[in-house]
Scaffold this active site. Sequence first.
Site, PDB file in Angstrom:
ATOM      1  N   HIS A  18       2.373  37.304-119.745  1.00 33.35           N
ATOM      2  CA  HIS A  18       1.704  37.957-118.535  1.00 33.35           C
ATOM      3  C   HIS A  18       2.331  37.140-117.111  1.00 33.35           C
ATOM      4  CE1 HIS A  18      -1.550  39.584-121.247  1.00 33.35           C
ATOM      5  NE2 HIS A  18      -0.952  40.417-121.191  1.00 33.35           N
ATOM      6  N   LYS A  42     -12.119  51.147-124.925  1.00 35.70           N
ATOM      7  CA  LYS A  42     -11.641  49.890-125.643  1.00 35.70           C
ATOM      8  C   LYS A  42     -12.394  48.834-125.735  1.00 35.70           C
ATOM      9  CE  LYS A  42      -7.119  47.486-125.428  1.00 35.70           C
ATOM     10  NZ  LYS A  42      -5.748  47.258-125.066  1.00 35.70           N
ATOM     11  N   ARG A  91       8.193  43.435-125.126  1.00 35.81           N
ATOM     12  CA  ARG A  91       8.455  42.286-125.805  1.00 35.81           C
ATOM     13  C   ARG A  91       9.561  42.772-127.275  1.00 35.81           C
ATOM     14  NH1 ARG A  91       2.150  41.382-126.415  1.00 35.81           N
ATOM     15  NH2 ARG A  91       2.569  43.526-126.002  1.00 35.81           N
ATOM     16  N   SER A 129      -2.229  38.879-126.379  1.00 41.04           N
ATOM     17  CA  SER A 129      -3.598  38.570-126.270  1.00 41.04           C
ATOM     18  C   SER A 129      -4.370  38.503-127.396  1.00 41.04           C
ATOM     19  CB  SER A 129      -4.298  39.273-125.181  1.00 41.04           C
ATOM     20  OG  SER A 129      -3.469  39.496-123.929  1.00 41.04           O
TER      21      SER A 129
HETATM   22  P1  ADP Z   1      -2.006  46.763-122.444  1.00 49.25           P
HETATM   23  O1  ADP Z   1      -3.248  46.943-123.262  1.00 49.25           O
HETATM   24  O2  ADP Z   1      -1.838  47.569-121.258  1.00 49.25           O
HETATM   25  O3  ADP Z   1      -0.680  46.600-123.253  1.00 49.25           O
HETATM   26  P2  ADP Z   1      -1.922  43.821-122.224  1.00 49.25           P
HETATM   27  O4  ADP Z   1      -2.615  42.801-121.339  1.00 49.25           O
HETATM   28  O5  ADP Z   1      -1.669  43.710-123.620  1.00 49.25           O
HETATM   29  O6  ADP Z   1      -2.426  45.078-121.725  1.00 49.25           O
HETATM   30  O7  ADP Z   1      -0.516  43.705-121.490  1.00 49.25           O
HETATM   31  C1  ADP Z   1      -0.056  44.049-120.208  1.00 49.25           C
HETATM   32  C2  ADP Z   1       1.350  44.334-120.014  1.00 49.25           C
HETATM   33  O8  ADP Z   1       2.121  42.987-120.243  1.00 49.25           O
HETATM   34  C3  ADP Z   1       2.067  45.285-121.090  1.00 49.25           C
HETATM   35  O9  ADP Z   1       3.179  45.957-120.439  1.00 49.25           O
HETATM   36  C4  ADP Z   1       2.595  44.233-121.992  1.00 49.25           C
HETATM   37  O10 ADP Z   1       3.816  44.827-122.555  1.00 49.25           O
HETATM   38  C5  ADP Z   1       2.963  43.205-121.045  1.00 49.25           C
HETATM   39  N1  ADP Z   1       2.875  41.765-122.061  1.00 49.25           N
HETATM   40  C6  ADP Z   1       2.172  41.387-122.789  1.00 49.25           C
HETATM   41  N2  ADP Z   1       2.465  40.180-123.386  1.00 49.25           N
HETATM   42  C7  ADP Z   1       3.646  39.866-122.708  1.00 49.25           C
HETATM   43  C8  ADP Z   1       4.330  38.979-123.263  1.00 49.25           C
HETATM   44  N3  ADP Z   1       4.214  38.046-123.874  1.00 49.25           N
HETATM   45  N4  ADP Z   1       5.964  38.964-122.705  1.00 49.25           N
HETATM   46  C9  ADP Z   1       6.147  39.966-121.556  1.00 49.25           C
HETATM   47  N5  ADP Z   1       5.191  41.095-121.441  1.00 49.25           N
HETATM   48  C10 ADP Z   1       4.034  41.125-122.109  1.00 49.25           C
END
Ligand code: ADP
Length: 160
Positions: A18, A42, A91, A129
């Site tokens: 992130h 969620k 990703r 995460s």
């Molecule tokens: P959500 O539940 O909205 O997917 P996340 O916190 O998992 O929430 O992710 C928020 C955003 O960050 C999403 O667009 C996700 O694809 C991106 N993201 C999460 N991890 C990574 C990573 N390792 N590299 C690039 N983008 C990421």
Amino acid sequence: MKRIAVYPGSFDPPTYGHIDVIKRALPLFDKIVVSVLDNPGKHCLFSIPERIKMLRSITRNFKNIEIHSFRGLLMEYARKKNATAVIRGLRVVSDFEYEFQMAQMNRELNPHVETLFMMTGTQYAYLSSSAVKEIAKFKGNIKKFVPSIVEKMLKTKLKI
Ligand code: ADP
């Protein structure tokens, strides 16, 4: 006119993946609003205030950034924040289908807000995460994946 982008997500918890997206998006906009989605449907490990606390601490030296939370429609939130773009990270290919649908639907709801996709930094392509939570649960080393405040709060939360 200021160029403002919203970066929405669960951030449960925030990872270096992130942070990499935030750092790369910052020079492209006048302001990035990182916003934790408050989705009662969620189940998340961390509360909204905890996730905001972690994000604020990690980004305390970054300029032109705000950390908030929001409920409801992302496009409505983007409108309220005067944002012209929403940033999402990509990703693996499996992210694409869901994100593609969301982006199309969001454009229907508000054609004035563009969804921008940022490719993950290759070193973070596998990082999520949920993987971090799983590794932490089994007492694995997560230092490579998350900043120290996240590691500390995860350990406290999981009573490790
Ligand atoms: P959500 O539940 O909205 O997917 P996340 O916190 O998992 O929430 O992710 C928020 C955003 O960050 C999403 O667009 C996700 O694809 C991106 N993201 C999460 N991890 C990574 C990573 N390792 N590299 C690039 N983008 C990421």
